[in-house]
Write a protein that holds these residues in place. Structure first.
Motif, mmCIF file in Angstrom:
data_model
loop_
_atom_site.group_PDB
_atom_site.id
_atom_site.type_symbol
_atom_site.label_atom_id
_atom_site.label_comp_id
_atom_site.label_asym_id
_atom_site.label_seq_id
_atom_site.Cartn_x
_atom_site.Cartn_y
_atom_site.Cartn_z
ATOM 1 N N LYS A 2 0.943 -1.190 0.002
ATOM 2 C CA LYS A 2 -0.156 0.067 0.032
ATOM 3 C C LYS A 2 1.020 1.175 -0.108
ATOM 4 O O LYS A 2 1.771 1.295 0.708
ATOM 5 C CB LYS A 2 -1.113 -0.060 1.309
ATOM 6 C CG LYS A 2 -1.774 1.395 1.298
ATOM 7 C CD LYS A 2 -2.560 1.333 2.746
ATOM 8 C CE LYS A 2 -3.054 2.584 2.975
ATOM 9 N NZ LYS A 2 -2.186 3.879 2.912
ATOM 10 N N THR A 7 -6.778 10.387 1.466
ATOM 11 C CA THR A 7 -7.651 10.032 0.749
ATOM 12 C C THR A 7 -7.902 10.740 -0.565
ATOM 13 O O THR A 7 -7.501 12.002 -0.907
ATOM 14 C CB THR A 7 -8.986 10.401 1.679
ATOM 15 O OG1 THR A 7 -9.067 9.954 2.837
ATOM 16 C CG2 THR A 7 -10.344 10.277 0.853
ATOM 17 N N ASN A 34 -13.314 1.181 0.146
ATOM 18 C CA ASN A 34 -13.270 2.035 1.130
ATOM 19 C C ASN A 34 -13.655 0.916 2.420
ATOM 20 O O ASN A 34 -13.696 1.230 3.559
ATOM 21 C CB ASN A 34 -14.338 3.137 1.294
ATOM 22 C CG ASN A 34 -13.595 4.212 0.660
ATOM 23 O OD1 ASN A 34 -12.291 4.240 0.934
ATOM 24 N ND2 ASN A 34 -14.416 5.099 -0.011
ATOM 25 N N HIS A 37 -10.573 -0.953 2.859
ATOM 26 C CA HIS A 37 -9.329 -0.196 3.632
ATOM 27 C C HIS A 37 -9.995 1.154 3.519
ATOM 28 O O HIS A 37 -10.097 2.106 2.733
ATOM 29 C CB HIS A 37 -8.248 -0.044 2.373
ATOM 30 C CG HIS A 37 -7.016 0.596 3.264
ATOM 31 N ND1 HIS A 37 -6.794 1.846 3.511
ATOM 32 C CD2 HIS A 37 -5.746 -0.082 3.553
ATOM 33 C CE1 HIS A 37 -5.674 1.853 4.013
ATOM 34 N NE2 HIS A 37 -5.094 0.802 4.048
ATOM 35 N N SER A 40 -10.139 5.568 1.715
ATOM 36 C CA SER A 40 -8.777 5.544 0.804
ATOM 37 C C SER A 40 -9.453 6.462 -0.174
ATOM 38 O O SER A 40 -8.644 7.219 -0.864
ATOM 39 C CB SER A 40 -8.778 4.232 0.395
ATOM 40 O OG SER A 40 -8.051 3.440 1.155
ATOM 41 N N LEU A 187 -3.470 0.389 -3.549
ATOM 42 C CA LEU A 187 -3.670 -0.293 -1.996
ATOM 43 C C LEU A 187 -2.813 -1.352 -1.938
ATOM 44 O O LEU A 187 -2.833 -2.106 -0.847
ATOM 45 C CB LEU A 187 -5.220 -0.131 -1.505
ATOM 46 C CG LEU A 187 -5.809 1.253 -1.732
ATOM 47 C CD1 LEU A 187 -7.411 1.120 -1.412
ATOM 48 C CD2 LEU A 187 -5.255 2.119 -0.823
#
Length: 210
Positions: A2, A7, A34, A37, A40, A187
């Motif tokens: 990642k 964001t 999202n 993770h 993001s 990611l």
């Protein structure tokens, strides 16, 4: 692995007669990212105005989250396609060119990533964004894309083409494949694989990409 990034603001362009799966396929990939993770991506839709936009065949109307004048600065703009006859009309629509497409071009010129799905790449003909890039689109429109963009290299028989700041895809479901690829790039593969599992999606990752 990642990437440690803030964001990302991801703006999904919507316009009259936009193809439903071109929009909703990639959108759901980013939304599911999202889930796996959190925080993001900040995903939102953008229209020329905030008036409801009818999707293909007038099956539903969607109200944009923002218009092009009020939306947050996008880090990525996703440009879904539409039926070719509608795309060709937009290429002759001076108002659409001078507002919506100029909005895309202005952000692209300041570093925003542009991710087109299906015939969305054809929509950018004339903006200069496609120039000197490898690009693709739906198989039915490849020759037309080449005709309208002689300064670009149109690639056939691929699902998507990554040119760093410009990502273009083949037809419709290829947008899902490219979105998954971008999640993996941003990611990591584990997150991408988790989304594929959530989707129960048998993607065509064995096919060529560029």
């Amino acid at each position: 692995m990642k990437q440690d990034t803030k964001t990302m603001n991801v703006a999904f362009l919507i316009y009259d007669q936009v193809e439903a799966l071109d929009l909703n396929g990639p959108l759901d990939v980013f939304v599911k990212a999202n889930v796996v993770h959190p925080n993001s991506y900040h995903c939102f839709t953008v229209g020329k105005t905030k008036e409801p936009v009818y999707m293909e065949a007038n099956t539903m109307a969607v109200i944009p989250t923002y218009d092009i004048h009020t939306c947050p600065k996008p880090d990525m703009i996703v440009v879904p396609g539409a039926n070719p006859e509608h795309i060709m009309k937009y290429l002759k629509d001076n108002d659409f060119q001078e507002t919506v497409l100029q909005w895309i071009k202005t952000h692209y010129d300041t570093g925003t990533i542009v991710f087109t799905v299906c015939t969305g790449s054809m929509l950018l003909s004339g903006t200069g964004i496609l120039a000197d890039h490898d690009i693709t689109t739906h198989s039915m429109l490849l020759d037309t894309l080449e005709q309208y963009n002689p300064e670009a290299n149109v690639v056939k028989n691929v699902r998507y083409v990554d040119q760093e700041q410009l990502i273009t895809t083949a037809g419709i479901t290829a947008g899902i494949d490219a979105a998954l690829y971008l999640i993996g790039k941003h990611l990591g593969k584990e997150t991408m694989d988790s989304i594929i599992e959530i989707f129960e999606y048998h993607n065509r990752k064995s096919e060529n990409s560029l």
